[in-house]
Design a protein around this motif. Structure first.
Motif, short mmCIF file in Angstrom:
data_model
loop_
_atom_site.label_atom_id
_atom_site.label_comp_id
_atom_site.label_asym_id
_atom_site.label_seq_id
_atom_site.Cartn_x
_atom_site.Cartn_y
_atom_site.Cartn_z
N ARG A 1 38.09 42.82 25.36
CA ARG A 1 38.43 42.83 23.93
C ARG A 1 39.13 41.53 23.54
O ARG A 1 38.92 40.99 22.47
CB ARG A 1 39.35 44.01 23.59
N ARG A 2 40.00 41.07 24.43
CA ARG A 2 40.68 39.78 24.19
C ARG A 2 39.70 38.62 24.23
O ARG A 2 39.74 37.75 23.38
CB ARG A 2 41.70 39.57 25.31
N GLN B 1 35.27 42.32 11.98
CA GLN B 1 35.51 43.40 12.95
C GLN B 1 36.67 44.28 12.49
O GLN B 1 37.76 43.78 12.27
CB GLN B 1 35.83 42.77 14.30
N ASN C 1 34.69 33.45 20.17
CA ASN C 1 34.50 34.30 19.00
C ASN C 1 33.14 34.96 19.15
O ASN C 1 32.12 34.40 18.78
CB ASN C 1 34.57 33.51 17.69
N GLN D 1 44.68 45.10 14.51
CA GLN D 1 46.03 45.57 14.87
C GLN D 1 47.10 44.92 14.00
O GLN D 1 48.03 45.57 13.54
CB GLN D 1 46.33 45.24 16.35
N SER E 1 44.63 42.06 18.12
CA SER E 1 43.45 41.84 17.29
C SER E 1 43.84 41.73 15.82
O SER E 1 44.93 42.14 15.41
CB SER E 1 42.47 43.00 17.47
N ARG F 1 32.67 38.27 18.12
CA ARG F 1 32.86 39.56 17.44
C ARG F 1 31.62 40.04 16.70
O ARG F 1 30.81 39.24 16.23
CB ARG F 1 34.00 39.44 16.43
N GLU G 1 50.73 36.73 17.25
CA GLU G 1 49.80 36.80 18.37
C GLU G 1 49.99 35.62 19.30
O GLU G 1 50.49 34.58 18.90
CB GLU G 1 48.35 36.86 17.85
N GLU H 1 37.70 37.75 21.30
CA GLU H 1 38.48 37.39 20.11
C GLU H 1 39.48 36.29 20.46
O GLU H 1 40.68 36.44 20.29
CB GLU H 1 39.19 38.65 19.58
N GLU I 1 40.24 46.00 28.24
CA GLU I 1 41.25 45.31 27.43
C GLU I 1 41.05 43.80 27.50
O GLU I 1 41.14 43.10 26.50
CB GLU I 1 42.63 45.69 27.96
#
Ligand SMILES: *Cc1c(COP(=O)(O)O)cnc(C)c1O
Length: 390
Positions: free
Chosen positions: A212-213, A38, A243, A225, A222, A245, A235, A216, A209
């Motif tokens: 997205r977390r 990703q 997972n 990032q 991420s 993704r 992190e 992952e 948001e």
């Protein structure tokens, strides 16, 4: 058995994705870039897809099944909660409810669209109902404007399984526009494909948001990032995630496919209209058609057999197969599968009728009129066995 005809025409497939050199090159470019997980192409695909459906945010995931799962996690649904779903759907719709430990409650569908309505939902609603998972079945848009209003009155979340519905519209606007959460599929049986893949769209930034977390591992930063940062990013894991993704190779293909979407839907609608025209003369077949409030992408062109059609659905599939044509049974009914044996449900007469007596005819971008004529001829012969000399 007759002897094989010389130069028998090639089998007519039920569906083949419209993939070409451009997708192959895009995938190759992603591989050669060295970033295959990703990354930037997933971000670009998310932005392009969200814009296309008129949603604020797109969150790419590994499939529509995982998209549905995350949508329900993001609504904090769990044991003790009921989620109303159509039984008339691919089994992933009901399974997603089970993944969060909630109870799928099967509602019937309306005959014309094969979709949930306010009335069928209301018939199975209880004090434990927390959400409704409506499906735009086979690409036929469900009447979500009416459903959204009623769900708001009832205090229920409305999630849209738009797996089949990219390119379908309601009142001229894309399905998914204004949805609380919509889940999409890029499986090769759908109109836009990335091999495997899915997307969630929403207008809610905070929920986006969290989604997205969740895809992952629940990470607050991420991999992309962290890669982009010049200082070390430590992190942390805010909740139990997954997972789910999508890879950049898939997203690269998806970006090319999205650029072809208008052409793909236009071609499918031309072929569907031609089927309509040709099948008008075949007794006992009712093709799916657009509802008054919207237009489908004809991802699945299905026909319902009249109760007195001379042969049953499965026999008709065999007739087509003998004529070198791959068709499919219509949309399944989850409550009739072993995985849901013993699962409580009310009467589902329309679901059972459609699932028993419908079939999906071949329809794909590169289909020729000659191929379509062969399908119609085979159906016509089965509908009039005496005329066909049977
Ligand atoms: C195909 C489909 C799914 C599952 O999509 P995947 O991307 O294969 O997980 C879910 N719901 C419906 C209605 C579908 O047609």
């Amino acid at each position: 058995m007759s002897a094989p005809a010389e130069a028998a025409p090639a089998r007519v497939p039920v569906m083949i994705p419209w993939l070409g050199e451009e997708e192959a090159q895009a995938a190759a470019d992603a591989v050669l870039s060295g970033w295959v997980a990703q990354g930037p192409r997933v971000a670009a695909f998310e932005a392009a897809f969200a814009e296309r459906v008129g949603a604020g945010h797109g969150i790419a995931v590994s499939s529509c099944t995982t998209a549905l799962h995350l949508a329900l996690v993001a609504l904090d649904l769990g044991p003790g909660d009921e989620v109303i779903v159509p039984s008339l759907s691919f089994i992933a719709t009901a399974n997603a409810v089970r993944y969060v430990g909630a109870q799928p409650v099967f509602a019937d569908v309306e005959p014309d669209t094969g979709n949930l309505t306010v009335a069928t939902v209301d018939a199975v609603r209880t004090g434990r109902t927390k959400a409704v998972l409506v499906v735009h079945q086979g690409g036929v848009p469900a009447d979500v404007h009416t459903l959204r209003d009623r769900c708001a009155d009832w205090g229920l979340a409305l999630v849209e399984d738009a797996a089949c519905a990219i390119g379908s519209t309601i009142g001229g606007k894309s399905v998914g526009q204004g949805a609380l959460l919509a889940a999409w599929s890029f499986h090769p049986r759908k109109v836009v494909t990335t091999g495997e893949g899915g997307m969630i769209t929403t207008d809610d930034a905070a929920r986006a948001e969290r989604l997205r977390r969740l895809r992952e591992h629940g990470m607050n930063a991420s991999a992309a990032q962290r890669h982009a940062s010049s200082t070390p990013v430590l992190e942390s894991y805010l909740e139990v995630g997954f997972n789910y993704r999508m890879t950049d190779i898939q997203a690269a293909v998806g970006l090319v496919q999205l650029g072809k979407l208008d052409a793909m839907v236009a071609r499918r609608r031309v072929l569907a209209a031609r089927y309509d025209e040709l099948l008008r003369d075949v007794p006992g077949l009712s093709p799916v058609r657009d509802p008054a409030y919207g237009q489908g992408n004809f991802q699945s062109y299905w026909v319902l057999l009249a109760e007195d059609f001379p042969v049953g659905r499965d026999a008709l599939l065999a007739v087509l197969s003998d004529a070198g044509i791959s068709a499919r049974r219509g949309i399944m009914a989850a409550h009739l599968e072993p995985a849901y044996r013993g699962h409580p449900h009310g009467p589902l007469p329309v679901t059972e009728r459609i699932s028993r007596d419908s079939l999906i005819l071949p329809l794909f971008h590169t289909m020729t009129e000659e191929q379509q004529d062969r399908v119609v001829a085979a159906l016509s012969g089965a509908a009039r066995p005496s005329v066909a000399g049977g």
